[in-house]
Design an enzyme around this catalytic site. Structure first.
Site, PDB file in Angstrom:
ATOM      1  N   HIS A 238       5.744  42.016  94.579  1.00 36.50           N
ATOM      2  CA  HIS A 238       6.551  41.950  93.234  1.00 36.50           C
ATOM      3  C   HIS A 238       5.622  42.206  91.934  1.00 36.50           C
ATOM      4  O   HIS A 238       4.626  41.372  91.935  1.00 36.50           O
ATOM      5  CB  HIS A 238       7.352  40.463  93.226  1.00 36.50           C
TER       6      HIS A 238
ATOM      7  N   GLU B 138       8.064  42.626  86.862  1.00 31.69           N
ATOM      8  CA  GLU B 138       9.406  42.220  86.719  1.00 31.69           C
ATOM      9  C   GLU B 138       9.367  41.369  85.329  1.00 31.69           C
ATOM     10  O   GLU B 138       9.938  41.549  84.456  1.00 31.69           O
ATOM     11  CB  GLU B 138       9.913  41.386  87.934  1.00 31.69           C
TER      12      GLU B 138
ATOM     13  N   HIS C 279      14.944  44.622 100.218  1.00 32.27           N
ATOM     14  CA  HIS C 279      14.162  43.509  99.542  1.00 32.27           C
ATOM     15  C   HIS C 279      15.125  42.351  99.049  1.00 32.27           C
ATOM     16  O   HIS C 279      15.796  42.331  98.235  1.00 32.27           O
ATOM     17  CB  HIS C 279      13.813  44.274  97.848  1.00 32.27           C
TER      18      HIS C 279
HETATM   19 ZN   LIG Z   1      12.170  39.472  95.167  1.00 25.26          ZN
END
Ligand SMILES: [Zn+2]
Length: 344
Positions: free
Chosen positions: A204, A207, A25
């Site tokens: 993603h 987060e 990543h």
């Molecule tokens: Zn990232």
């Protein structure tokens, strides 16, 4: 006697570090060595080329908006496919010097398009740059990146590019950008299409937004792995689901603190995710912008109180979550992770 990293994690003076690592990543422009970016900026007459400016900008990132703005400013410095090829070769060698043997790196064709570089030529150049450095660099593979806030049509164009010319080094498809920009369901067709053309998928999620965003991504996109996913720690049902379905999370603690996703290293949910049995791997995400490295993320995890066994397990998990390797290659890589003394 401890020492503080740029982002405030108290880490032991580094006498040893993990090496033989995999990092699955990373983002191309956000992972370059600072001198590469400063040279591109000087050529462009950009302020990032002035001494100390890049360091000051990255130290001042406190939230996702400032992070995305700095990332965009770095992306705008590229002018030609040759810039991408040279940067890719440097990135490969820099990762190898930092103890990373294998990497999967997001490359965003739509960014190239927007800055006026032909995306197909840029992708070709990154591919060639990684190939040119493979003998003495890190084994770098490409994840095709789409930017969430540019919508599903942009994601479709990224996949068009791959369908026209598949490349061995392109092993996956994923999405970053503003997490709340479009519902995950808007990209369900793109993820199904990515799978149909043989690409593994990541996204993603969880987060900057909470458990609902992560749950939506899991339900709508059925990704093979998640980038971040730390919001799962707020929801016992999600933790259970991730552990049961063995969806690996590629977590980047320093970036999470830098962008304000968590308030501090001591508040980071990494230990909670591990306690719940979730498959967690560590990654540096954008080491240029967060003043970190892949090995640095393990040092940050150690500073959170995780022991050597936990660090090694995450390092091996990183190999086992790789998209571009056979099962035998993954196991060989996992077995190759080791501690090495750091020369002072
Ligand atoms: Zn990232």
């Amino acid at each position: 006697m401890g020492t503080l990293t740029a982002r405030g994690a108290e880490v032991e003076q580094e006498k040893r570090r993990l090496t033989g690592l995999a990092d699955c990543h990373l983002h191309f422009e956000g992972s370059l060595p600072p001198d590469v970016v400063e040279a591109l900026a000087r050529r462009a007459g950009d302020a990032l080329g002035e001494p100390g400016t890049l360091s000051a900008r990255r130290a001042s990132v406190r939230d996702s908006a400032a992070f995305l703005a700095l990332f965009a400013d770095v992306c705008r410095l590229f002018r030609s496919p040759g810039d991408y090829a040279a940067a890719a070769a440097r990135l490969s060698r820099t990762l190898a010097a930092d103890g990373v043997a294998y990497a999967e790196i997001y490359v965003s064709p739509e960014i190239c398009q927007r800055i006026g570089v032909d995306p197909e030529a840029a992708l070709e150049a990154v591919d060639a740059g990684f190939a040119s450095a493979a003998a003495d660099g890190c084994d770098c593979r490409i994840l095709l990146d789409t930017v969430r806030h540019w919508g599903p049509e942009a994601a479709g164009r990224v996949l068009d590019l791959h369908e026209r010319r598949p490349r061995n080094r392109v092993v996956g498809f994923g999405m970053g950008g503003e997490e709340g920009a479009f519902p995950a369901a808007a990209f369900a067709g793109c993820y199904a299409r990515a799978r149909s053309v043989g690409l593994k998928t990541s996204v993603h999620a969880g987060e900057w937004l909470g458990p609902d965003s992560l749950r939506d991504a899991l339900d709508a996109l059925r990704p093979d792995r998640i980038d971040h996913g730390i919001a799962a720690a707020q929801d016992p049902h999600l933790l259970e689901r991730l552990a049961e379905e063995v969806v690996p999370l590629f977590v980047a603690p320093t970036g999470n603190v830098a962008t304000g996703a968590v308030t501090s290293f001591s508040a980071h949910p990494l230990p909670r995710l591990l306690e719940a049995g979730v498959a967690v791997a560590l990654s540096a995400d954008d080491p240029l912008l967060f003043s970190t490295s892949t090995a640095g993320e393990y040092a940050a995890a150690a500073a959170m109180g995780l022991d050597d066994d936990a660090l090694l397990a995450m390092a091996r998990r990183s190999w086992r979550g790789a998209f571009g390797l056979s099962p035998a290659e993954r196991e060989r890589g996992a077995k190759g992770v080791r501690w090495e003394e750091v020369e002072s």
